[in-house]
Design a protein around this motif. Structure first.
Motif, PDB file in Angstrom:
ATOM      1  N   ASP A  13       0.679  -1.329   0.069  1.00 46.77           N
ATOM      2  CA  ASP A  13      -0.158  -0.032   0.040  1.00 46.77           C
ATOM      3  C   ASP A  13       0.686   1.262  -0.167  1.00 46.77           C
ATOM      4  OD1 ASP A  13      -2.827  -0.967  -0.016  1.00 46.77           O
ATOM      5  OD2 ASP A  13      -2.451  -1.675   2.041  1.00 46.77           O
ATOM      6  N   LYS A  34      -1.425  -7.798  -3.590  1.00 46.14           N
ATOM      7  CA  LYS A  34      -2.554  -6.873  -3.752  1.00 46.14           C
ATOM      8  C   LYS A  34      -1.884  -5.366  -3.770  1.00 46.14           C
ATOM      9  CE  LYS A  34      -5.558  -5.878  -0.381  1.00 46.14           C
ATOM     10  NZ  LYS A  34      -5.531  -4.310  -0.319  1.00 46.14           N
ATOM     11  N   ARG A 197       0.478  -4.848   6.902  1.00 46.47           N
ATOM     12  CA  ARG A 197       1.884  -4.443   7.459  1.00 46.47           C
ATOM     13  C   ARG A 197       2.259  -5.361   8.334  1.00 46.47           C
ATOM     14  NH1 ARG A 197      -2.367  -0.062   9.811  1.00 46.47           N
ATOM     15  NH2 ARG A 197      -3.834  -1.752   9.197  1.00 46.47           N
TER      16      ARG A 197
HETATM   17  O1  3DU Z   1      -4.096  -4.058   7.590  1.00 50.66           O
HETATM   18  P1  3DU Z   1      -3.170  -4.385   6.807  1.00 50.66           P
HETATM   19  O2  3DU Z   1      -1.843  -3.640   6.821  1.00 50.66           O
HETATM   20  O3  3DU Z   1      -2.886  -5.928   6.852  1.00 50.66           O
HETATM   21  O4  3DU Z   1      -3.761  -4.179   5.258  1.00 50.66           O
HETATM   22  C1  3DU Z   1      -4.997  -4.686   4.793  1.00 50.66           C
HETATM   23  C2  3DU Z   1      -5.281  -4.407   3.388  1.00 50.66           C
HETATM   24  O5  3DU Z   1      -6.445  -4.863   3.231  1.00 50.66           O
HETATM   25  C3  3DU Z   1      -5.143  -3.042   3.136  1.00 50.66           C
HETATM   26  O6  3DU Z   1      -4.499  -2.979   1.770  1.00 50.66           O
HETATM   27  C4  3DU Z   1      -6.475  -2.460   2.978  1.00 50.66           C
HETATM   28  O7  3DU Z   1      -6.822  -1.692   1.906  1.00 50.66           O
HETATM   29  C5  3DU Z   1      -7.207  -3.938   2.693  1.00 50.66           C
HETATM   30  N1  3DU Z   1      -8.631  -4.104   3.050  1.00 50.66           N
HETATM   31  C6  3DU Z   1      -8.957  -3.967   4.174  1.00 50.66           C
HETATM   32  O8  3DU Z   1      -7.925  -3.625   5.070  1.00 50.66           O
HETATM   33  C7  3DU Z   1     -10.334  -4.193   4.602  1.00 50.66           C
HETATM   34  C8  3DU Z   1     -11.145  -4.335   3.972  1.00 50.66           C
HETATM   35  O9  3DU Z   1     -12.315  -4.321   4.348  1.00 50.66           O
HETATM   36  C9  3DU Z   1     -10.887  -4.419   2.471  1.00 50.66           C
HETATM   37  C10 3DU Z   1      -9.510  -4.286   2.018  1.00 50.66           C
END
Ligand code: 3DU
Length: 222
Positions: A13, A34, A197
Motif C-alpha cells: 500500500d 494486492k 503491515r
Molecule cells: O491491515 P493491513 O496492513 O494488513 O492491510 C490490509 C489491506 O487490506 C489493505 O490493503 C486494505 O486496503 C485492505 N482491506 C482492508 O483492510 C479491509 C477491507 O475490508 C478491505 C480491504
C-alpha cells in the motif's frame, strides 16, 4: 474454491517505498500481491507492471475499491488491466450500469472481478453489515470470481460463504495489524488471507510471511 486452503496474499500500500526487493523475496513464498490505491496513485499504474516483472507467479490484484458508474469504473480499470489478474470494486453500487458493465469489461480482457461484500474495520458494523443481505443479492446476480470478507469478524465471513456457496473465492483482509490471527478467516471459509503491515513492515518480510503460513497451518490443523 478451496483449492488452496492456506492462501496468503500480501498487501502493498505505501507510496513511499519501493517494493521491488520485497516482491522478489516473497515470490514463491506467498500466493499473490494486492496493490493498493496509495501505491498505484503515488507510483503510477505502470508500477504494477514493474513489480510484476519481479515475480510472474501468483495472483496480482489491483485494489481500486471502485464505486462509480460502469463507464467510469472501466476507464479507471483500463489504466491497470494489462498488468493485473483481478480488480476489486465495492458491492453497494449494484449490478445494472455498474458492476455488470465492469465484469463484462474485465472478462473481455481475461481478468477477474472481486467484489467487496463486507469490510474489516469496526465501522463496517454501522452500514456494511446492515446492507449485507442486499449486497449478497447483487453478488449472487453478478457472479464475480471473488468477494472480500472480513478476517476480523469471522462470523460474517462464514455467513457469506454459506450464502454464496463453494464456487466463489473469498479473500479476507484484517489479519495482523487489524487484529485477526492468521488462519482465523481460513477457518471461517475464506480461501485467501490478505496481510499487509504484519509482513511488509517487518525487518524480515520473508521470515514474517513464512511465520504467517506456519500459523495458518497450525490454526487449520487445530
Ligand atoms: O491491515 P493491513 O496492513 O494488513 O492491510 C490490509 C489491506 O487490506 C489493505 O490493503 C486494505 O486496503 C485492505 N482491506 C482492508 O483492510 C479491509 C477491507 O475490508 C478491505 C480491504
Amino acid at each position: 474454491m478451496g483449492s488452496n486452503p492456506m492462501g496468503l496474499i500480501v498487501a502493498l500500500d505505501s507510496p513511499d517505498r519501493g517494493f521491488e526487493g520485497l516482491v522478489e523475496d516473497l515470490c514463491g513464498v506467498v500466493d499473490g500481491f494486492k496493490l493498493g490505491l496509495p501505491l498505484l496513485m503515488g507510483r503510477g499504474p505502470g508500477y504494477a507492471a514493474e513489480l510484476r516483472s519481479r515475480c510472474r507467479e501468483g495472483i496480482w490484484i489491483a485494489d481500486l475499491k471502485l464505486a462509480d458508474i460502469g463507464h467510469v469504473m472501466k476507464l479507471t480499470t483500463s489504466l491497470v488491466v494489462d498488468h493485473v489478474d483481478a480488480v476489486i470494486a465495492h458491492g453497494f453500487v449494484g449490478v445494472k450500469g455498474a458492476l455488470g458493465e465492469l465484469k463484462e469489461f474485465l472478462e473481455s480482457r481475461g481478468r477477474k472481478l472481486i467484489v467487496v461484500a463486507s469490510m474489516s474495520h469496526p465501522g463496517a458494523e454501522e452500514v456494511y453489515d446492515k446492507a449485507l443481505p442486499l449486497i449478497l443479492d447483487a453478488i449472487e446476480e453478478l457472479g464475480p470470481w471473488g468477494v472480500v470478507a472480513p478476517a476480523t469478524r469471522p462470523h460474517v465471513t462464514t455467513s457469506i460463504r454459506e450464502r454464496l456457496g463453494p464456487r466463489v473465492a473469498i479473500v479476507s483482509p484484517g489479519v495482523g495489524a487489524q487484529g485477526a490471527e492468521p488462519g482465523a478467516a481460513l477457518c471461517a471459509g475464506a480461501d485467501y488471507e490478505i496481510v499487509g503491515r504484519l509482513i511488509v513492515s517487518s525487518p524480515d518480510p520473508r521470515s514474517a510471511a513464512l511465520a504467517v503460513r506456519e500459523a495458518q497451518r497450525r490454526r487449520l490443523a487445530s
